[in-house]
Scaffold this motif. Structure first.
Motif: not given
Length: 310
Positions: A193-217
């Motif tokens: 569905a379009v909405d899931s594509i937007i969420d996933i690709v959008g998350a990828a776009i923003l992670f790299h836009h923020l120039e984060v080196s390490v992600i922890k959770a």
């Protein structure tokens, strides 16, 4: 080293991730422009606004599907269509709140199409959305191969493409395992569905836009109780969510409801380098992403903390 920490004390979903990243300082206008490169912007609008969840000001992010605007009210719109059997959850027992409706809607940003409808009120119908499927899904039934093609042909950076494809592969392999078929044969409905594509690709776009080196959770709370899906009444977490989170620490909670969705699970599973307690950080930014469900004594938000590791 710039580090992002997902504090998933109320679970995680795709819209909560985007909302939290915007709240932490990511540029939503940049996101909207980059997403147009997928060439499906005739199928959706984006909306984001400030809401208050149990005293915490947070950002609510929504994807509004244009083919459903003329058929359904905004309350029925969903954008966490994340696996092939997760679109008929009945969470009517959670529809008891109203405080998200009182905010000044001048904070609302709508994009791509000039519709006068306000379709992203903070109606807390479900963390994974109450889905009304009377509307058409004519151009939302994309297969795993369709999604790969869509992403690969977009004029996005290679880093964004690879991140998005990794997240989708997490979901695809989980679905394939559950349904007993190889990845190549998995045909998604809701994941496509379009909405899931937007969420996933959008998350990828923003992670790299923020120039984060390490992600922890943190460990991931998934919720408790039962959900109604295509195949009957199933326990929380849903089968796809649990499969995606295999090998990842889960946290017990007494909160009834589906706190973590397959899309949220796939994003954190694909992106996190480590699952741990709160790391030593010199904090630079904090963001809260609102879910749609509202709990009586628990803020339903995802918190992200960005800072330099010390």
């Amino acid at each position: 080293m710039k580090t992002l920490y997902f504090d998933c004390f109320s679970g995680i979903s795709g819209d909560m991730v985007i909302g939290a990243l915007i709240d932490a300082g990511a540029d939503p206008e940049f996101l909207a422009e980059e997403l147009k490169k997928l060439k499906i912007d005739d199928e959706y609008e984006l909306g984001w606004k400030k809401v208050v969840k149990n005293g915490i000001t947070s950002t609510k992010f929504d994807v509004i599907l244009l083919d459903s605007i003329s058929v359904n009210n905004a309350d029925d719109h969903s954008h966490e269509h994340t696996h092939s059997h997760d679109h008929s959850h009945d969470h009517s027992h959670e529809h008891t709140h109203s405080h998200d409706h009182s905010h000044d809607h001048s904070h609302e940003h709508m994009h791509n199409h000039d519709h006068s409808h306000d379709h992203s009120h903070g109606h807390g119908h479900s963390h994974d959305r109450s889905h009304d499927h009377s509307h058409s899904h004519s151009h939302h039934h994309r297969s795993y191969k369709d999604i790969m093609k869509l992403i690969l042909e977009a004029d996005l950076s290679d880093n964004v493409k690879n991140t998005a494809l990794n997240i989708f592969e997490k979901i695809g392999r989980a679905e394939g395992h559950i349904h007993g078929m190889p990845l190549e044969q998995v045909h998604f409905h809701e994941v496509g569905a379009v909405d899931s594509i937007i969420d996933i690709v959008g998350a990828a776009i923003l992670f790299h836009h923020l120039e984060v080196s390490v992600i922890k959770a943190s460990a991931i709370p998934v919720g408790t109780g039962r959900i109604k899906i295509d195949h009957g009444i199933y326990p929380v977490p849903a089968p796809a969510t649990l499969e995606i989170l295999k090998g990842i620490p889960l946290e017990h909670t007494n909160i009834r409801g589906e706190l973590t969705t397959p899309t949220g699970a796939a994003i954190v599973a694909a992106m996190a380098d480590e699952f741990c307690a709160f790391p030593s950080l010199k904090v630079q930014a904090i963001g809260y992403g609102a879910g749609t469900k509202t709990f009586a004594e628990h803020p339903n938000v995802l918190r992200v903390i960005i800072g330099e590791q010390v």
